[in-house]
Design an enzyme around this catalytic site. Structure first.
Site, mmCIF file in Angstrom:
data_model
loop_
_atom_site.group_PDB
_atom_site.id
_atom_site.type_symbol
_atom_site.label_atom_id
_atom_site.label_comp_id
_atom_site.label_asym_id
_atom_site.label_seq_id
_atom_site.Cartn_x
_atom_site.Cartn_y
_atom_site.Cartn_z
ATOM 1 C CG ASN A 113 69.589 50.505 32.524
ATOM 2 O OD1 ASN A 113 70.567 49.973 31.774
ATOM 3 N ND2 ASN A 113 68.988 51.498 32.141
ATOM 4 C CG PHE A 117 73.799 47.572 23.942
ATOM 5 C CD1 PHE A 117 72.771 48.358 24.714
ATOM 6 C CD2 PHE A 117 74.465 48.820 22.636
ATOM 7 C CE1 PHE A 117 71.863 49.659 24.318
ATOM 8 C CE2 PHE A 117 74.144 49.186 22.324
ATOM 9 C CZ PHE A 117 72.562 50.658 23.373
ATOM 10 C CB SER A 176 72.437 53.081 25.061
ATOM 11 O OG SER A 176 73.323 52.171 26.584
ATOM 12 C CG ASN A 178 74.896 52.340 30.517
ATOM 13 O OD1 ASN A 178 75.127 52.656 31.538
ATOM 14 N ND2 ASN A 178 73.404 52.017 30.428
ATOM 15 C CB THR A 179 77.372 51.558 24.389
ATOM 16 O OG1 THR A 179 76.558 49.950 24.762
ATOM 17 C CG2 THR A 179 78.535 50.103 23.538
ATOM 18 C CE LYS A 214 65.509 55.044 23.387
ATOM 19 N NZ LYS A 214 64.142 53.670 23.581
ATOM 20 C CG ASN A 243 68.921 55.775 25.955
ATOM 21 O OD1 ASN A 243 67.591 54.709 26.762
ATOM 22 N ND2 ASN A 243 68.523 54.789 25.017
HETATM 23 C C1 LIG Z 1 66.379 48.228 32.249
HETATM 24 C C2 LIG Z 1 66.641 49.522 31.286
HETATM 25 C C3 LIG Z 1 66.945 49.204 30.289
HETATM 26 C C4 LIG Z 1 66.417 49.405 29.307
HETATM 27 N N1 LIG Z 1 67.279 49.157 27.696
HETATM 28 C C5 LIG Z 1 67.517 49.775 26.943
HETATM 29 C C6 LIG Z 1 67.536 49.708 25.452
HETATM 30 O O1 LIG Z 1 67.594 48.149 25.472
HETATM 31 N N2 LIG Z 1 67.552 50.541 24.597
HETATM 32 C C7 LIG Z 1 66.682 52.155 24.362
HETATM 33 O O2 LIG Z 1 67.118 52.290 23.352
HETATM 34 N N3 LIG Z 1 66.350 52.086 25.499
HETATM 35 C C8 LIG Z 1 66.616 51.056 26.449
HETATM 36 N N4 LIG Z 1 66.508 51.759 27.500
HETATM 37 C C9 LIG Z 1 65.293 53.564 28.149
HETATM 38 C C10 LIG Z 1 63.901 53.097 27.805
HETATM 39 O O3 LIG Z 1 63.603 52.240 26.524
HETATM 40 C C11 LIG Z 1 63.472 54.563 27.935
HETATM 41 O O4 LIG Z 1 63.764 54.855 26.843
HETATM 42 C C12 LIG Z 1 63.640 54.994 29.170
HETATM 43 O O5 LIG Z 1 63.359 54.057 30.456
HETATM 44 C C13 LIG Z 1 62.957 56.107 29.561
HETATM 45 O O6 LIG Z 1 61.586 55.682 29.575
HETATM 46 P P1 LIG Z 1 60.922 55.220 31.240
HETATM 47 O O7 LIG Z 1 60.877 56.656 32.449
HETATM 48 O O8 LIG Z 1 58.826 55.316 31.015
HETATM 49 O O9 LIG Z 1 61.644 54.227 31.841
HETATM 50 C C14 LIG Z 1 65.978 51.273 28.446
HETATM 51 C C15 LIG Z 1 65.681 51.695 30.250
HETATM 52 C C16 LIG Z 1 65.752 50.600 31.464
HETATM 53 C C17 LIG Z 1 64.905 51.417 33.039
#
Ligand SMILES: Cc1cc2nc3c(=O)[nH]c(=O)nc-3n(C[C@H](O)[C@H](O)[C@H](O)COP(=O)(O)O)c2cc1C
Length: 387
Positions: A113, A117, A176, A178-179, A214, A243
């Site tokens: 992704n 934000f 993140s 992406n910012t 985080k 993350n």
């Molecule tokens: C589509 C998507 C959007 C995410 N958006 C955020 C976010 O807004 N803020 C954040 O701290 N982490 C965000 N994450 C990261 C997740 O909270 C998590 O840290 C990461 O996906 C690893 O866990 P997983 O392998 O179980 O997905 C996002 C992950 C995905 C897949």
């Protein structure tokens, strides 16, 4: 009621990934969660623990990004999770990056992704959370900055001040990918300055929930040591690890791995668990950690706990397996903990790092029955060996 997610997934898969996610949130909002949770059971006492004065009836939470705008925290908790972290919420509403920005890698059960934000902003999220009927379970709020804000601490301080009355815990998300520039906040001096300004903002609020940070999984050894030392010296309450990653598997056949953004799912497991383990050691287990990254079953959740996580979170696996995963992980964890002779989950936190001082052996201590040879202890040891 049987778990109907395999059927629902077929329908959702007809939609582009982001629309599918919105449809899933809508279904939860319509209280249709019971269709995809399968049979639910009361949480076993072995899974319950108190952290920061909060009672977690089980350690399984939904990670940030799943419910960015706090649309359905209660409905998520009703699926059996012990906690949900809403957000990331930014002070002002923003659209995020241009689509397409969410990619499903079906063969690999992974997601890339680059959402950037997208957020309804603090006003909307504050209204939703303040009007929310308090349900069982914990609701954390994950806070970010607007893309155009130059002084990041201003945005985080604003988020903390506004969300403090409505959050069981707060998270400053500096990880993140992406910012632009966000991850630079993880360096020692900017991090120290940021945490101190955010803590000042928190002390201005009439309630002062625990404050967590985080972090990204793509840190060097020195960066990791700096973060651990800043977290200890500032008195941050907890660390969420980790993350999404900007790294990619060395051998891939799926062209989608070439998409820019953060990768989540199984490939992240080893990397994020190693970082979790390192931070646990660097902080001497003094700061509660939340383990997230690539968890899709009870064994992986248990490996994170043994490596040092007090709580765990999931996102990507929910997309592929559905919300009934909460029940499956809880039931598997209950069995794994009991099989290793633990009376409570808190006794298993970081156990892979504890050595029996009498024998100075390299075996994890305090299990009344030896860890299963093919079980998570062995699996975790091999992860350590690999790095
Ligand atoms: C589509 C998507 C959007 C995410 N958006 C955020 C976010 O807004 N803020 C954040 O701290 N982490 C965000 N994450 C990261 C997740 O909270 C998590 O840290 C990461 O996906 C690893 O866990 P997983 O392998 O179980 O997905 C996002 C992950 C995905 C897949």
């Amino acid at each position: 009621m049987p778990d109907l997610y395999p059927l629902a997934r077929k329908l959702l898969w007809q939609l582009p990934p982001e629309r599918a996610h919105k449809a899933a949130l809508r279904a939860l909002r319509l209280r249709l969660g019971f269709l995809v949770t399968g049979p639910q059971h009361a949480d076993s006492p072995i899974l319950g623990q108190s952290l920061w004065g909060l009672r977690f009836s089980n350690p399984v939470g939904v990670a940030a990004g799943f419910d960015k705008d706090a649309l359905v925290p209660n409905e998520i908790l009703n699926c059996g999770f012990g906690a949900v972290e809403v957000g990331t919420v930014t002070p002002q509403p923003q659209r995020g990056n241009d689509p397409p920005r969410l990619f499903r890698l079906d063969q690999e059960n992974s997601i890339i992704n680059r959402m950037g934000f997208p957020s309804a902003g603090l006003n909307v999220v504050e209204k939703r959370l303040s009007g929310r009927r308090r349900a069982r379970g914990i609701v954390g709020v994950n806070i970010g900055k607007n893309r155009e804000t130059a002084d990041a601490a201003l945005d985080y301080a604003e988020g903390v001040r506004r969300m403090a009355p409505h959050a069981d815990y707060l998270v400053i998300n500096i990880s993140s990918p992406n910012t632009p520039g966000l991850r630079d906040l993880q360096r020692r001096e900017p991090l120290e300055a940021l945490i101190s300004r955010v803590m000042d903002a928190r002390s201005d609020a009439r309630v002062t929930p625990p404050l967590l940070v985080k972090i990204a999984p793509d840190l060097s050894t020195d960066e990791t040591a700096d973060i651990a030392s800043v977290c200890l010296s500032t008195g941050i309450d907890g660390i969420i690890i980790a993350n999404t990653t900007i790294s990619r598997p060395s051998e891939t056949t799926n062209a989608l791995f070439g998409q820019a953004g953060g990768l989540s799912g199984p490939y992240l497991f080893e990397r994020s668990t190693k970082l979790l383990s390192d931070v646990y050691v660097l902080t001497s287990g003094r700061i509660p950690l939340i383990g997230v990254g690539g968890i899709s079953n009870a064994e992986e959740a248990y490996a994170k706990i043994r490596a040092g996580a007090s709580l765990i979170q999931i996102y990507t696996a929910l997309i592929f397996a559905g919300m009934s995963l909460a029940e499956r992980i809880k039931s598997g964890l209950t069995k794994l903990l009991a099989a290793d002779g633990f009376v409570n989950i808190s006794d298993a936190v970081g156990v892979d790092h504890r050595r029996d001082p009498r024998t100075a052996s390299s075996k994890p201590v305090q299990t009344r029955t030896p860890p299963r040879r093919d079980g998570p202890a062995t699996q975790y040891a091999s992860l350590q060996d690999g790095d």
